[in-house]
Design a protein around this motif. Structure first.
Motif, PDB file in Angstrom:
ATOM      1  N   GLY A   1      48.946   5.817  32.120  1.00  0.00           N
ATOM      2  CA  GLY A   1      48.989   7.132  31.896  1.00  0.00           C
ATOM      3  C   GLY A   1      50.397   7.489  32.392  1.00  0.00           C
ATOM      4  O   GLY A   1      50.930   7.170  33.439  1.00  0.00           O
ATOM      5  N   LEU A   2      51.033   8.748  31.859  1.00  0.00           N
ATOM      6  CA  LEU A   2      52.186   9.115  32.383  1.00  0.00           C
ATOM      7  C   LEU A   2      52.156  10.701  31.961  1.00  0.00           C
ATOM      8  O   LEU A   2      52.033  11.272  30.926  1.00  0.00           O
ATOM      9  N   ALA A   3      52.407  11.505  33.324  1.00  0.00           N
ATOM     10  CA  ALA A   3      52.316  13.040  33.018  1.00  0.00           C
ATOM     11  C   ALA A   3      53.637  13.721  33.427  1.00  0.00           C
ATOM     12  O   ALA A   3      54.365  13.020  34.261  1.00  0.00           O
ATOM     13  N   ARG A   4      54.606  14.407  32.796  1.00  0.00           N
ATOM     14  CA  ARG A   4      55.574  14.960  33.126  1.00  0.00           C
ATOM     15  C   ARG A   4      55.504  16.414  33.525  1.00  0.00           C
ATOM     16  O   ARG A   4      54.705  17.261  33.027  1.00  0.00           O
ATOM     17  N   SER A   5      56.201  16.922  34.734  1.00  0.00           N
ATOM     18  CA  SER A   5      56.257  18.100  34.931  1.00  0.00           C
ATOM     19  C   SER A   5      54.805  18.674  35.044  1.00  0.00           C
ATOM     20  O   SER A   5      54.282  19.454  34.579  1.00  0.00           O
ATOM     21  N   ASP A   6      53.982  17.918  35.869  1.00  0.00           N
ATOM     22  CA  ASP A   6      52.868  18.248  36.332  1.00  0.00           C
ATOM     23  C   ASP A   6      52.675  19.086  37.181  1.00  0.00           C
ATOM     24  O   ASP A   6      52.030  19.215  38.383  1.00  0.00           O
ATOM     25  N   ALA A   7      53.178  20.460  37.057  1.00  0.00           N
ATOM     26  CA  ALA A   7      53.464  21.477  38.040  1.00  0.00           C
ATOM     27  C   ALA A   7      51.909  21.948  38.421  1.00  0.00           C
ATOM     28  O   ALA A   7      51.628  22.035  39.677  1.00  0.00           O
ATOM     29  N   ALA A   8      50.935  22.051  37.349  1.00  0.00           N
ATOM     30  CA  ALA A   8      49.654  22.448  37.908  1.00  0.00           C
ATOM     31  C   ALA A   8      48.700  21.296  38.395  1.00  0.00           C
ATOM     32  O   ALA A   8      47.851  21.577  39.152  1.00  0.00           O
ATOM     33  N   GLY A   9      49.375  20.177  38.426  1.00  0.00           N
ATOM     34  CA  GLY A   9      48.679  19.101  38.976  1.00  0.00           C
ATOM     35  C   GLY A   9      47.275  18.870  38.083  1.00  0.00           C
ATOM     36  O   GLY A   9      47.051  19.421  37.030  1.00  0.00           O
ATOM     37  N   GLY A  10      46.689  17.627  38.580  1.00  0.00           N
ATOM     38  CA  GLY A  10      45.393  17.328  37.754  1.00  0.00           C
ATOM     39  C   GLY A  10      45.592  16.429  36.814  1.00  0.00           C
ATOM     40  O   GLY A  10      44.387  16.020  36.238  1.00  0.00           O
ATOM     41  N   PHE A  11      46.869  15.647  36.732  1.00  0.00           N
ATOM     42  CA  PHE A  11      46.691  14.589  35.497  1.00  0.00           C
ATOM     43  C   PHE A  11      45.911  13.318  36.050  1.00  0.00           C
ATOM     44  O   PHE A  11      45.046  12.791  35.175  1.00  0.00           O
ATOM     45  N   ASP A  12      46.047  13.096  37.388  1.00  0.00           N
ATOM     46  CA  ASP A  12      45.290  12.038  37.972  1.00  0.00           C
ATOM     47  C   ASP A  12      44.022  12.077  37.519  1.00  0.00           C
ATOM     48  O   ASP A  12      43.035  11.143  37.094  1.00  0.00           O
ATOM     49  N   THR A  13      43.173  13.491  37.905  1.00  0.00           N
ATOM     50  CA  THR A  13      41.934  13.338  37.443  1.00  0.00           C
ATOM     51  C   THR A  13      41.536  13.406  36.129  1.00  0.00           C
ATOM     52  O   THR A  13      40.478  12.536  35.707  1.00  0.00           O
ATOM     53  N   GLU A  14      42.396  13.673  35.241  1.00  0.00           N
ATOM     54  CA  GLU A  14      42.219  13.621  33.767  1.00  0.00           C
ATOM     55  C   GLU A  14      42.220  12.300  33.421  1.00  0.00           C
ATOM     56  O   GLU A  14      41.404  11.714  32.538  1.00  0.00           O
ATOM     57  N   PHE A  15      43.243  11.544  34.125  1.00  0.00           N
ATOM     58  CA  PHE A  15      43.430  10.045  33.644  1.00  0.00           C
ATOM     59  C   PHE A  15      42.064   9.085  34.135  1.00  0.00           C
ATOM     60  O   PHE A  15      41.580   8.460  33.281  1.00  0.00           O
ATOM     61  N   ALA A  16      41.725   9.544  35.329  1.00  0.00           N
ATOM     62  CA  ALA A  16      40.647   8.832  35.692  1.00  0.00           C
ATOM     63  C   ALA A  16      39.174   9.074  34.776  1.00  0.00           C
ATOM     64  O   ALA A  16      38.660   8.299  34.453  1.00  0.00           O
ATOM     65  N   GLU A  17      39.369  10.296  34.472  1.00  0.00           N
ATOM     66  CA  GLU A  17      38.275  10.762  33.375  1.00  0.00           C
ATOM     67  C   GLU A  17      38.351  10.181  32.309  1.00  0.00           C
ATOM     68  O   GLU A  17      37.338   9.340  31.661  1.00  0.00           O
ATOM     69  N   LEU A  18      39.519   9.636  31.628  1.00  0.00           N
ATOM     70  CA  LEU A  18      39.733   9.414  30.432  1.00  0.00           C
ATOM     71  C   LEU A  18      39.297   7.934  30.513  1.00  0.00           C
ATOM     72  O   LEU A  18      38.781   7.315  29.601  1.00  0.00           O
ATOM     73  N   THR A  19      39.765   7.218  31.531  1.00  0.00           N
ATOM     74  CA  THR A  19      39.549   5.790  31.731  1.00  0.00           C
ATOM     75  C   THR A  19      38.149   5.515  31.859  1.00  0.00           C
ATOM     76  O   THR A  19      37.464   4.684  31.122  1.00  0.00           O
ATOM     77  N   ARG A  20      37.468   6.305  32.827  1.00  0.00           N
ATOM     78  CA  ARG A  20      35.859   6.148  32.771  1.00  0.00           C
ATOM     79  C   ARG A  20      35.071   6.353  31.602  1.00  0.00           C
ATOM     80  O   ARG A  20      34.330   5.512  31.036  1.00  0.00           O
ATOM     81  N   LEU A  21      35.898   7.274  30.634  1.00  0.00           N
ATOM     82  CA  LEU A  21      34.995   7.475  29.263  1.00  0.00           C
ATOM     83  C   LEU A  21      35.369   6.177  28.330  1.00  0.00           C
ATOM     84  O   LEU A  21      34.552   5.706  27.640  1.00  0.00           O
ATOM     85  N   LEU A  22      36.475   5.834  28.609  1.00  0.00           N
ATOM     86  CA  LEU A  22      37.084   4.738  27.683  1.00  0.00           C
ATOM     87  C   LEU A  22      36.212   3.680  27.997  1.00  0.00           C
ATOM     88  O   LEU A  22      35.721   2.749  27.150  1.00  0.00           O
ATOM     89  N   ARG A  23      36.096   3.351  29.310  1.00  0.00           N
ATOM     90  CA  ARG A  23      35.362   2.028  29.848  1.00  0.00           C
ATOM     91  C   ARG A  23      33.744   2.133  29.182  1.00  0.00           C
ATOM     92  O   ARG A  23      33.401   1.348  28.648  1.00  0.00           O
ATOM     93  N   ALA A  24      33.197   3.315  29.262  1.00  0.00           N
ATOM     94  CA  ALA A  24      31.842   3.801  29.016  1.00  0.00           C
ATOM     95  C   ALA A  24      31.721   3.299  27.380  1.00  0.00           C
ATOM     96  O   ALA A  24      30.767   2.681  26.871  1.00  0.00           O
ATOM     97  N   GLU A  25      32.890   3.796  26.840  1.00  0.00           N
ATOM     98  CA  GLU A  25      32.665   3.689  25.547  1.00  0.00           C
ATOM     99  C   GLU A  25      32.775   2.237  24.863  1.00  0.00           C
ATOM    100  O   GLU A  25      31.972   1.854  24.116  1.00  0.00           O
ATOM    101  N   HIS A  26      33.527   1.595  25.561  1.00  0.00           N
ATOM    102  CA  HIS A  26      33.747   0.122  25.249  1.00  0.00           C
ATOM    103  C   HIS A  26      32.332  -0.638  25.566  1.00  0.00           C
ATOM    104  O   HIS A  26      32.091  -1.443  24.944  1.00  0.00           O
ATOM    105  N   ASP A  27      32.000  -0.272  26.844  1.00  0.00           N
ATOM    106  CA  ASP A  27      30.677  -1.104  27.206  1.00  0.00           C
ATOM    107  C   ASP A  27      29.738  -1.069  26.232  1.00  0.00           C
ATOM    108  O   ASP A  27      29.036  -1.771  25.831  1.00  0.00           O
ATOM    109  N   GLY A  28      29.432   0.476  25.924  1.00  0.00           N
ATOM    110  CA  GLY A  28      28.332   0.735  24.971  1.00  0.00           C
ATOM    111  C   GLY A  28      28.355   0.053  23.746  1.00  0.00           C
ATOM    112  O   GLY A  28      27.904  -0.521  23.183  1.00  0.00           O
TER     113      GLY A  28
END
Lengths: 610, 201
Positions: free
Chosen positions: A514-541
């Motif tokens: 993942g890559l965020a640009r001008s992440d002034a408000a912050g929070g991309f790391d959280t979003e990315f972690a969440e996306l990864t978790r969902l992806l993984r759950a999706e893949h496992d299921g």
């Protein structure tokens, strides 16, 4: 502002990604930039250079700042368009400074040439910035996200895991998940690129366009609007025509017939003042009771005008901006005929106590023209040096003191002169002992010139009539600019890449970057972690369901026993079987993928909805 | 601008308009503003700025103006139908009105036999002062009293008097044929009236 910062950064990020793909470790900032180069600019080069400078963010900011500074004198110094009386007063109190200020247009800031220069440059700067950027935004909105870099671990955010799902199926479900979250997708061999957050640039552009619209609205107001002033004595009325306005400042394209044909009568005026304490003489309220007709011959309506509560007729605002006294005089000339019988507005020279000055001109008096200069004090007290002073702005003890002149008022030459001053050149002062008159008292003039009687006083109000068709557009633009600014601060543009390839142990290696640009408000790391978790759950299921597909039970309700039984029978490694699983998995995903997204409450929270 | 179709070129046109408007905003606004002295407190024009002659077919109808004269008599413009009428907006306080008054008075007397009538419209005036003015300048023709500018307002959609003095020449069919902003001179007014009334000057 050309190159847009966000764009530039994204492009740099892409370049870094590409560098990472091709030759890890090689710096893209090669030595070619370190050698100093001297380049002669031709005329075109200079024009281009000038245009770059003009349209740069720095210049725009400087101009915006200058515009703000330039409008300061407009609120510090009295302005002709708003309060000409105050300008006159400034001339009297600062006789040497005022002409210099006038030359610098400081009494008329908003139509000063230098103000227009700043304004025009800012306009050009913004336009020069917005146009190319809009074109670029449209272009980038049409473009697919870039291909995924080969080594996702090099990206600021990355994760990897293994799944039993085949690579193509894993990518399918990843695309489904990201697409469901409104990412823009681009798929290639073994990878998925996803991008979202285009609203950031949209917000940025909205801000710039709104700023342009704001400037434009102000310009519209200056062209199609007008400003006027009118002094109105109680009992009198006026119509909104150029002849009946004291000061009339039309925009470039305003003709007399464009003026809204309303008329206003002043029924009464009441001012209340503080009568004791440290706030003595301070006004509490002003109320002017008006009757007005919006149209020629229309029905009369009533309105009580007070400070900051303008009367709005036909989109024209009428403000109460001042008040004063108009002593009433009756002037009889040497032949015994009455030559003046009415109120004469006097202008306050002392705002707190309303000591006022004015002149009475009687150009048709016989045998001599007569002129009077007077002082009106609403609450007369005798000052320390024997001078008449006002102690209070209310009319507790109104007095008038007059100086009389005879001779030539200079009015018949046709040269316009102020109705508030006497041209003393052709006048001779009459030897009349000055004394404060009370209502009803007369002064007999020597040389058989006649007499003047002070009959009492009336009050007047000063009205500002303004029509600004740019006002509402300016407000809307202002709100839009703010909205655009907020949007561009809150939304971040980010890319997510997914790669899936057969792993060494028979499973599939999924890497997410993942890559965020001008992440002034912050929070991309959280979003990315969440996306990864969902992806993984999706893949496992899905890998478990996919094994069912291999077992031939496509539509059967997946119960635990089936899965347990099915797992070992799937020949996951063989390509033929994998292709078959793939084909089935796509249809399965088309059905269950949506269901999975919809049933996952976290995707419905709306946090990422833009 | 609302009646123009919405196209990109309009936006550009509007932008250009705005730029031109702003570029010249340093000056004092339009024609009218130029006629208004800044600090006089009342609007009038110094000398004659322009006279306009309207060709037959382009002449706006004069509004049905009526009222009370400065001397207290009723007067209606309708009663002058069929005659060329010179309408003069004036005020006793207005310096250029005072300078043009002798020319107007003379012409009113000279053109009386030709069927030309003069009517004044006294704006923002005090009645005693207006009467004194008329007596002083030996004004023989009547003037409508218009203290609240309601008569001037009735000209709103025709040829509104943009300044004081303004002189309008109404032809025999009741249409405004010419206009002079500012103090008119004897020869200027005489020529225009002759042109409208079809007299030999």
């Amino acid at each position: 502002m050309t190159p847009a910062p966000a764009e530039e950064e994204l492009r740099a990020a892409g370049a870094a990604g590409d560098a990472a793909t091709s030759k890890p470790g090689t710096s893209i900032n090669g030595p070619r930039n370190s050698r100093p180069r001297t380049v002669r600019l031709g005329p075109v080069g200079w024009v281009r250079w000038f245009w770059r400078q003009l349209t740069s963010m720095r210049t725009a900011l400087i101009l915006l700042f200058l515009l703000a500074i330039a409008s300061v004198p407009g609120s510090v110094l009295p302005q002709e368009g708003i309060d000409p009386a105050a300008v006159n007063q400034y001339y009297q109190s600062h006789p040497s400074l005022a002409p210099i200020f006038n030359r610098l247009s400081l009494f008329n800031v908003f139509s000063a040439p230098w103000f227009a220069a700043i304004y025009l440059l800012l306009f050009a700067s913004l336009a020069g910035c917005v146009l190319p950027r809009t074109i670029r935004l449209v272009g980038s909105a049409r473009q697919k996200p870039p291909r995924a870099p080969s080594n996702l671990a090099r990206l600021p955010a990355s994760a990897s895991y293994t799944t039993d799902l085949a690579p193509a199926a894993a990518l399918d479900s990843a695309a489904g998940l990201l697409g469901g979250r409104r990412f823009r997708l681009h798929r290639g061999d073994g990878w998925v690129s996803a991008e979202k957050g285009y609203l950031r640039e949209v917000g940025n552009l909205l801000f710039h366009i709104a700023l342009l619209a704001l400037l434009f609205s102000v310009g519209i107001g200056g062209i199609f609007g007008y400003k006027a002033n009118r002094l109105l004595i109680v009992g009198q009325g006026f119509a909104n025509t150029p002849t009946d306005l004291d000061v009339f400042r039309p925009g470039r394209l305003v003709s007399p017939s464009d003026l809204q044909p309303f008329s206003i009568n002043l029924g009464s005026f009441r001012a209340k003042y503080v009568t004791s304490g440290p706030q003595l003489d301070q006004p509490i309220t002003y109320d002017a009771a008006l009757s007005y007709r919006p149209q020629v011959g229309g029905a009369a309506r009533h309105y009580v005008l007070s400070v900051n509560h303008p009367l709005v007729v036909d989109n024209v605002s009428v403000y109460l901006i001042g008040h004063g006294y108009a002593p009433v005089f009756k002037v009889t000339d040497g032949t015994g005929k009455v030559r003046w019988d009415g109120p004469v507005p006097f202008i306050p020279v002392q705002q707190t106590t309303l000591t006022s000055e004015g002149v009475i001109k009687v150009p048709d008096a016989q045998p001599y023209q007569l002129g009077f200069a007077g002082v009106f004090v609403p609450s007369a007290v005798m000052g320390a040096n024997g001078q008449l002073e006002s102690a209070f702005p209310g009319p507790l003890n109104p007095r008038v003191s007059l100086v009389a002149f005879k001779g030539n008022l200079g009015m018949n030459s046709g040269q316009p002169q102020s109705v508030y001053s006497l041209n003393l050149k052709g006048l001779k002062q009459l030897p009349v002992a000055p004394r404060p008159l009370t209502a009803g008292q007369s002064v007999k003039l020597p040389d058989g010139a006649g007499s003047i009687t002070y009959l009492g006083y009336k009050q007047w109000v000063s009205l500002a009539v303004t029509y600004d068709p740019g006002q509402l557009p300016a407000l809307i633009s202002g709100i839009a600019a703010l909205a655009g600014l907020i949007l561009s601060f809150l939304v971040r543009r980010r890319r997510v890449f997914v790669r899936a390839m057969p792993g060494t142990d028979g499973g599939t290696e999924v890497s997410v970057g993942g890559l965020a640009r001008s992440d002034a408000a912050g929070g991309f790391d959280t979003e990315f972690a969440e996306l990864t978790r969902l992806l993984r759950a999706e893949h496992d299921g899905r890998s478990m369901r996919a094994s069912q597909v291999g077992d031939g039970t496509v539509d059967g309700p997946a119960d635990f026993d089936d899965r347990e039984r099915g797992l070992p029978t799937v020949p996951a490694g063989t390509p033929v079987a994998a292709a078959a699983v793939d084909a089935e998995a796509v249809t399965a995903q088309a059905v269950t993928g949506e269901a999975a997204v919809a049933s996952n409450p976290e995707t419905l929270t709306g946090r990422e909805e833009e | 601008m609302s009646r123009l179709p919405v196209t990109a070129s309009i936006a550009i046109g509007a932008a250009v308009t705005a730029l031109v408007g702003l570029a010249t905003a340093g000056c004092d606004g339009g024609q009218i503003a130029a006629n208004v002295p800044q600090s006089s407190g009342q609007s009038f024009v110094g000398h004659s700025y322009q006279s306009t002659f309207y060709q037959v077919g382009q002449r706006p109808a004069v509004p049905a103006v009526s009222g009370t004269t400065v001397t207290g008599k009723p007067l209606s413009l309708d009663s002058y139908r069929g005659k060329t009428v010179v309408l003069n907006f004036w005020g006793s306080w207005c310096d250029p009105c005072r300078s043009e008054a002798p020319a107007l008075g003379t012409l009113a007397r000279q053109l009386q036999p030709e069927g030309v009538r003069f009517v004044g419209i006294d704006i923002r005036d005090e009645r005693a002062a207006a009467l004194a003015f008329m007596q002083n300048f030996n004004v023989s023709y009547p003037s409508l009293n218009d203290p609240n500018d309601q008569i001037a307002l009735e000209f709103h959609s025709t040829v509104p008097p943009a300044a004081i003095p303004t002189t309008l020449i109404v032809d025999s069919s009741g249409r405004i044929a010419a206009r002079i902003f500012g103090a008119s001179t004897y020869s200027q007014l005489k020529d225009l009236v002759a042109k409208v009334a079809g007299l030999k000057s």
